[in-house]
Design a protein around this motif. Sequence first.
Motif, PDB file in Angstrom:
ATOM      1  N   MET A  68      21.762  43.328 -22.459  1.00 12.68           N
ATOM      2  CA  MET A  68      21.974  42.444 -23.606  1.00 12.68           C
ATOM      3  C   MET A  68      22.792  43.112 -24.698  1.00 12.68           C
ATOM      4  O   MET A  68      23.263  42.430 -25.615  1.00 12.68           O
ATOM      5  CB  MET A  68      20.621  41.984 -24.167  1.00 12.68           C
TER       6      MET A  68
ATOM      7  N   THR B 141      26.710  39.291 -22.246  1.00  8.77           N
ATOM      8  CA  THR B 141      26.190  38.187 -23.063  1.00  8.77           C
ATOM      9  C   THR B 141      27.199  37.061 -23.246  1.00  8.77           C
ATOM     10  O   THR B 141      26.808  35.919 -23.504  1.00  8.77           O
ATOM     11  CB  THR B 141      25.752  38.697 -24.443  1.00  8.77           C
TER      12      THR B 141
ATOM     13  N   SER C 109      19.228  34.621 -16.820  1.00 10.04           N
ATOM     14  CA  SER C 109      20.606  34.391 -17.254  1.00 10.04           C
ATOM     15  C   SER C 109      21.347  33.428 -16.340  1.00 10.04           C
ATOM     16  O   SER C 109      22.351  32.832 -16.741  1.00 10.04           O
ATOM     17  CB  SER C 109      21.363  35.718 -17.325  1.00 10.04           C
TER      18      SER C 109
ATOM     19  N   THR D  39      21.600  34.651 -25.288  1.00 16.07           N
ATOM     20  CA  THR D  39      20.858  35.368 -26.324  1.00 16.07           C
ATOM     21  C   THR D  39      19.414  35.528 -25.875  1.00 16.07           C
ATOM     22  O   THR D  39      18.940  34.830 -24.969  1.00 16.07           O
ATOM     23  CB  THR D  39      20.881  34.607 -27.665  1.00 16.07           C
TER      24      THR D  39
END
Length: 270
Positions: free
Chosen positions: A81, A87, A176, A186
């Motif tokens: 992250m 991201t 994800s 996020t």
Amino acid sequence: MLNEKLVRLRGIFAEMDRALIAYSGGIDSTLVAKVAYDVLGSRALAITAVSPSLLPEDLEDARIQAAEIGILHEEVETHEMNNPNYTSNPVNRCYFCKSELHDTLKPLAIERGYPYVVDGVNADDLHDYRPGIQAAKERGARSPLAEVGVSKAEVRQLAKELGLPWWDKPAQPCLSSRFPYGEEITVAKLQRVGRAERYLRQLGLKNLRVRSEKDTAKIELPAEEIKQFVLTTELPVLVAAFQDFGFMYVTLDLEGYRSGKLNQVLSLMA
């Protein structure tokens, strides 16, 4: 035929002498951990990467499964992250995730005296869009299941024959994978997806996904379960729960659950 593959799997680990397993708790890496432990005993170590993209329930499952197998099990934090290449959620997002994983595991393996890091990639994975496989290969990881040609169905069959009670555990890729390419990932978004899927599992559902697109949750269930779900679920209560998690809108995908559905956009990009 399948027994021959199991013999070859065991042979691979016997030749390794010591092995560190990238162990998520999914059925693929769990089978690898089981075979490794059966051959190597205390010379096999399972490592689970902990990050916001792993559901707490999946981490707990990994702990329980490792304990029942008997294999040494540790956890390490990964920090994908912190990488904007991850991201920002490009089509090769998985490459950066697996790079972080193996850049964490490889030095640990060297430090502990494990000459090999192995993962749970199976033969079917080689025919899907999996950029993370390349990242693992670049860092010297091995994939014993793929090496001997074990398919996903054979993974489950072998797991069942070896007495693993989780042989039919639904696939649970990292959170994800619930987001369309290009939408920023996020921690807050990962958490709301995780809470939503946990809520549905508490209703007794197993094979499911909650896809997240901006403020909308898209529930995917097996097509044959959709009618029963609509008839038996208190939909206003479900919508209120999802809104509490942070979604504004809740929809149901009428096509039904299909693994890797968000990858269909790749053909349009080609």
